[in-house]
Design a protein around this motif. Structure first.
Motif, PDB file in Angstrom:
ATOM      1  N   LYS A 128       2.009  23.160 -25.566  1.00 23.78           N
ATOM      2  CA  LYS A 128       2.809  22.242 -24.747  1.00 23.78           C
ATOM      3  C   LYS A 128       2.367  22.264 -23.276  1.00 23.78           C
ATOM      4  N   GLN A 167      -2.278  15.920 -29.388  1.00 30.57           N
ATOM      5  CA  GLN A 167      -1.414  16.980 -28.886  1.00 30.57           C
ATOM      6  C   GLN A 167       0.056  16.640 -29.145  1.00 30.57           C
ATOM      7  N   THR A 168       0.417  15.390 -28.888  1.00 33.89           N
ATOM      8  CA  THR A 168       1.797  14.942 -29.112  1.00 33.89           C
ATOM      9  C   THR A 168       2.184  15.060 -30.585  1.00 33.89           C
ATOM     10  N   GLY A 222       4.937  17.726 -32.251  1.00 35.85           N
ATOM     11  CA  GLY A 222       6.018  17.292 -33.130  1.00 35.85           C
ATOM     12  C   GLY A 222       6.038  18.086 -34.419  1.00 35.85           C
ATOM     13  N   LYS A 262      -4.656  13.917 -25.949  1.00 35.17           N
ATOM     14  CA  LYS A 262      -3.225  13.829 -25.662  1.00 35.17           C
ATOM     15  C   LYS A 262      -2.451  13.258 -26.852  1.00 35.17           C
ATOM     16  N   LYS A 263      -3.052  12.265 -27.498  1.00 37.92           N
ATOM     17  CA  LYS A 263      -2.399  11.655 -28.666  1.00 37.92           C
ATOM     18  C   LYS A 263      -2.183  12.689 -29.769  1.00 37.92           C
TER      19      LYS A 263
END
Length: 232
Positions: free
Chosen positions: A169, A74-75, A79, A71-72
Motif C-alpha cells: 500500500k 497494485q490497486t 483489493g 498502479k492499476k
C-alpha cells in the motif's frame, strides 16, 4: 420403592434424550462444516490463481517501469489482499467457535464417563462402554488441541498479511528504482502468496479432519444406540 425406581428410569431417559439430541446436533454441524470446507477450498484455489496472475502483471510493469500498469495492478492486488485479510479474520472467529465446541464435547464425554462409572456393575457391557467413552474422550481432546493450534496459526498469519499489505500500500512511484529493489529483493507478493498457499493447505487439512470427525461421531452415535438397546 416403586416411586424411586420410576424416578431412576426417568433420569436415565432424560439423560439418553439429552445425549441423543447432542449427537444429532453434532451430526448436523459435521455435515455443514464439510460443505463449508469444500466451498472455501474452491474459492481459495480460484483466488490464488487470480492473485498469481496479477502479481506477474505487476512485476512486469515494475520491470518495464510502466507506472500506469503498475498502479492499476497494485490497486487490484490491494483489493485481493484486503479480501484475504477479511477472510482470515472470519476464519479466526470460526476457529474460536470450534474451540468452544470442542470444549463442550469434552464436557459431554466427561459426563458420560461419570454416568457409566456410577452404573458400573462389572458386566461385559460396562467394560465396553467405559472403553468406548475413554476412546471418545481421547479423540475429542485431540480435536481440541488441533483446533487451538489452528487458531494460533491463523492469528499469526493475520499479522503477517497485514504487514505485507501495508508494504504494498505504501509503495511510492517517485523513484522507480526503489520500487524495483523493493519487489525484487523483498518478494512481498510472493510472501503474501505464501500465506494464501498455507491457507489453502490448511483448508484441505480441515476437510480431511472434518471427514474423520464425521466418522468418529457416527461411531459414537452407533455405540449410543447400542447402549440404549442394552439398557431399555
Amino acid at each position: 420403592m416403586k416411586k424411586f425406581r420410576i424416578s431412576i428410569i426417568g433420569l436415565l431417559l432424560l439423560s439418553s434424550t439429552a445425549s441423543k439430541a447432542q449427537n444429532v446436533k453434532e451430526a448436523i454441524q459435521d455435515h455443514h462444516q464439510i460443505r463449508v470446507d469444500k466451498t472455501t477450498l474452491a474459492r481459495d484455489e480460484a483466488e490464488l490463481k487470480a492473485f498469481d496472475s496479477h502479481s506477474h502483471d505487476f512485476k512486469m510493469a515494475i520491470n518495464t517501469k510502466n507506472i500506469g500498469a503498475a498502479k492499476k495492478n497494485q490497486t487490484i492486488l490491494l483489493g485481493s489482499m484486503s479480501r484475504e485479510i477479511s477472510q482470515t479474520e472470519v476464519k479466526i472467529a470460526s476457529a474460536k467457535k470450534e474451540v468452544v465446541q470442542s470444549t463442550r464435547e469434552i464436557g459431554t464425554d466427561k459426563r458420560e464417563n461419570r454416568r457409566n462409572r456410577r452404573q458400573y456393575v462389572g458386566s461385559n457391557d460396562d467394560h465396553r462402554d467405559i472403553a468406548r467413552d475413554r476412546r471418545n474422550t481421547r479423540d475429542d481432546i485431540r480435536d481440541k488441541k488441533d483446533d487451538v493450534l489452528d487458531l494460533k496459526e491463523l492469528e499469526a498469519r493475520l499479522g503477517h498479511q497485514r504487514a505485507l499489505f501495508q508494504t504494498i500500500k505504501n509503495i511510492s512511484y517517485s523513484d522507480m528504482n526503489k520500487v524495483v529493489k523493493l519487489e525484487l529483493h523483498k518478494n512481498i507478493l510472493q510472501k503474501f502468496m505464501g500465506t494464501m498457499k498455507a491457507d489453502l493447505a490448511e483448508t484441505k487439512e480441515e476437510l480431511r479432519e472434518d471427514k474423520r470427525e464425521l466418522g468418529e461421531d457416527r461411531r459414537e452415535r452407533r455405540d449410543d444406540r447400542r447402549e440404549r438397546r442394552e439398557k431399555y
